[in-house]
Design an enzyme around this catalytic site. Structure first.
Site, short mmCIF file in Angstrom:
data_model
loop_
_atom_site.label_atom_id
_atom_site.label_comp_id
_atom_site.label_asym_id
_atom_site.label_seq_id
_atom_site.Cartn_x
_atom_site.Cartn_y
_atom_site.Cartn_z
N GLU A 138 1.55 -3.92 -7.18
CA GLU A 138 1.62 -5.33 -6.79
C GLU A 138 2.18 -6.20 -7.92
O GLU A 138 1.50 -7.08 -8.47
CB GLU A 138 0.25 -5.84 -6.36
CG GLU A 138 -0.30 -5.10 -5.15
CD GLU A 138 -1.64 -5.62 -4.66
OE1 GLU A 138 -2.03 -5.27 -3.53
OE2 GLU A 138 -2.31 -6.38 -5.41
N GLU B 123 -2.29 1.20 0.03
CA GLU B 123 -3.64 0.63 0.14
C GLU B 123 -3.82 0.08 1.53
O GLU B 123 -2.96 -0.64 2.05
CB GLU B 123 -3.86 -0.51 -0.87
CG GLU B 123 -3.93 -0.10 -2.32
CD GLU B 123 -4.16 -1.29 -3.24
OE1 GLU B 123 -4.68 -2.33 -2.75
OE2 GLU B 123 -3.83 -1.18 -4.43
#
Length: 475
Positions: free
Chosen positions: A171, A369
């Site tokens: 991220e 995720e």
């Protein structure tokens, strides 16, 4: 309503993810080895739920053998975590390896191999060394790009025989968005130019690491874990559609395009210039990005994002922020995870899969995720002491179904990974919302207890098929 069974291909990954800073704790950490989350916790402990933070975390550093055994019991084929840059080196300028910390990873990888679990390793999961933030301004500095490349070189030298799936960042947009766009996290500064500089230098750092890895001839791949949000306009009206497109430019395509296509979207560059957002880049840097795109992507997907055109004019004294072009929109009647305030919409995985297939050359990718954080899970504990997390099983089943459905339609999706294997520390939320297949008991020396979902996930791995009841929204 109907029951559907869908096959899970033999090569399809069923794994889980975590990070070093959210699990390891500070045992054996040397003076001066603070990461950005460590400094944030030390400066602002009061904003972390009940004061829990990375200091102890889950104590994975000491208990990894026990946890790897639990990974096996829960049926994981792969486990993604990070190496903590701030701890791997004792001298960030000279690249001096902390042999004690490196030896821990040697032992971890060996233990995972013994249990048949494949490691997938991020080089940075928010773990920018605090020294580099305070000395150089973090990723605002080209010096930090070079020091990151030195760190990556040392990691590859040490572990290339044990790890073949590498990722430059997890991220990469998040830290600078929270700090420099929204000013929600330490050190709290609103500066859109700094935000874009961090974005660019992380794109550049990724390309340089890819180049290094290929020049050294190491076996394996280098990718990146991104968190693009599937973004829906409030309506089909042109003004709402444009709001969603602009959101997509600033938060999704700013990394997707350079990492996969090798260049920034021209529309993004034009908007930054229009609003006089200053960031430093060179033609040489753009050429490096163009020539060294990633081998694969991990995509983190939790909830959809919905926007509409702004309802008010931008205040002339407010510095430019991408929110100039959009406002959040909440869909009435949406299904919610009320613990997090997040909408639940499993179709986002299918939507993202088709976008990668059609717009990004069907590059290899996987769900890196996906998970459901729930508060006060103890209320679901049965008489035997196990948490009956049927809500998590339902969430995983619905999202895994969309993943497999997309794969059947040609998406080059390699697997589905949960956040998370165990409950762990999250920024500010700490242990408030629990995500794990394995419970971490904070009241009893962080004892581990498998939840109902762990046995269910193991059955998925063993039987290689998913059976679920679907309704119209999942078809």
């Amino acid at each position: 309503m109907s029951t559907k069974t869908i096959a899970i291909p033999p090569s399809f990954m069923l794994g889980a993810a975590a990070s070093a800073w959210q699990t390891e704790g500070w045992i054996d950490k040397r003076e001066g080895q603070d990461s950005w989350p460590d400094l944030w916790y030390k400066h602002d402990r009061h904003v972390w739920h009940e004061g829990y933070g990375p200091a102890v975390a889950t104590n994975f550093y000491q208990r990894f053998r026990e946890d790897v055994e639990l990974m096996k019991q829960a049926g994981l084929t792969h486990y993604r975590t990070s190496i903590n840059w701030s701890r791997f080196l004792t001298d960030y300028e000279q690249g001096v390896v902390d042999e004690r910390y490196a030896a821990y990873y040697d032992e971890l990888f060996d233990e995972m191999q013994r249990h048949g679990i494949v490691p997938m390793i991020c080089l940075e999961h928010y773990e920018l060394p605090g020294y580099l933030l305070e000395t150089y301004g973090g990723w605002a500095s080209k010096k930090v790009v070079e020091l990151y490349l030195l760190y990556a070189e040392k990691v590859f030298e040490r572990f290339h025989a044990k790890v073949s799936r590498w990722f430059t960042f997890n991220e990469p947009i998040v830290v600078q968005t929270r700090v420099y766009l929204d000013a929600l996290r330490w050190p709290y500064e609103q500066n859109t130019g700094t935000w874009m500089q961090w974005n660019h230098h992380k794109n550049l750092a990724t390309a340089k690491v890819v180049k290094l890895f290929r020049e050294k001839g190491y076996p394996g791949t280098v990718g990146c874990i991104l968190n693009p949000e599937v973004t829906y306009p409030r309506s089909r009206a042109p003004h709402d559609v444009q709001a969603a497109e602009r959101y997509d430019l600033f938060y999704n395509r700013v990394f997707l395009d350079p990492m996969v296509k090798g260049h920034y979207p021209p529309e993004l560059i034009a908007l930054l210039e229009k609003h006089q957002v200053s960031w430093d880049y060179t033609e040489e840097e753009l050429a490096i990005i163009a020539e060294n795109t990633v081998d694969e992507l991990g995509i983190n997907l939790y909830y959809p994002h919905r926007v509409k055109t702004p309802s008010r004019a931008w205040h002339p004294e407010t510095p430019f922020h991408p929110a100039y072009y959009y406002e959040p929109f909440e869909l009435p009647g949406r299904k919610m995870n009320t613990s997090r305030g997040w909408e639940i919409l499993p179709e986002i995985i299918y939507e993202m899969a088709m976008r990668i297939k059609n717009d990004y050359g069907n590059i290899p990718w996987f769900v890196a995720e996906s998970g459901m954080g729930v508060e006060n899970e103890g209320q679901f504990r049965n008489a035997a002491g196990t948490i009956d997390d049927d809500y998590r099983i339902d969430f995983i089943a619905a999202h895994l179904y969309q993943t497999l459905r997309a794969r059947e339609e040609g998406a080059n999706c390699l697997g589905y990974m949960l956040w998370a294997f165990t409950d762990n520390v999250s920024p500010m939320n700490a242990f408030k919302n629990r995500y794990g297949l394995i419970e971490i008991d904070l009241n009893h020396q962080r004892d581990r207890r498998p939840k109902k979902s762990a046995a269910w996930f193991r059955k998925l791995r063993d039987e290689r098929q998913l059976t679920l009841t679907i309704d119209d929204q999942w078809k």
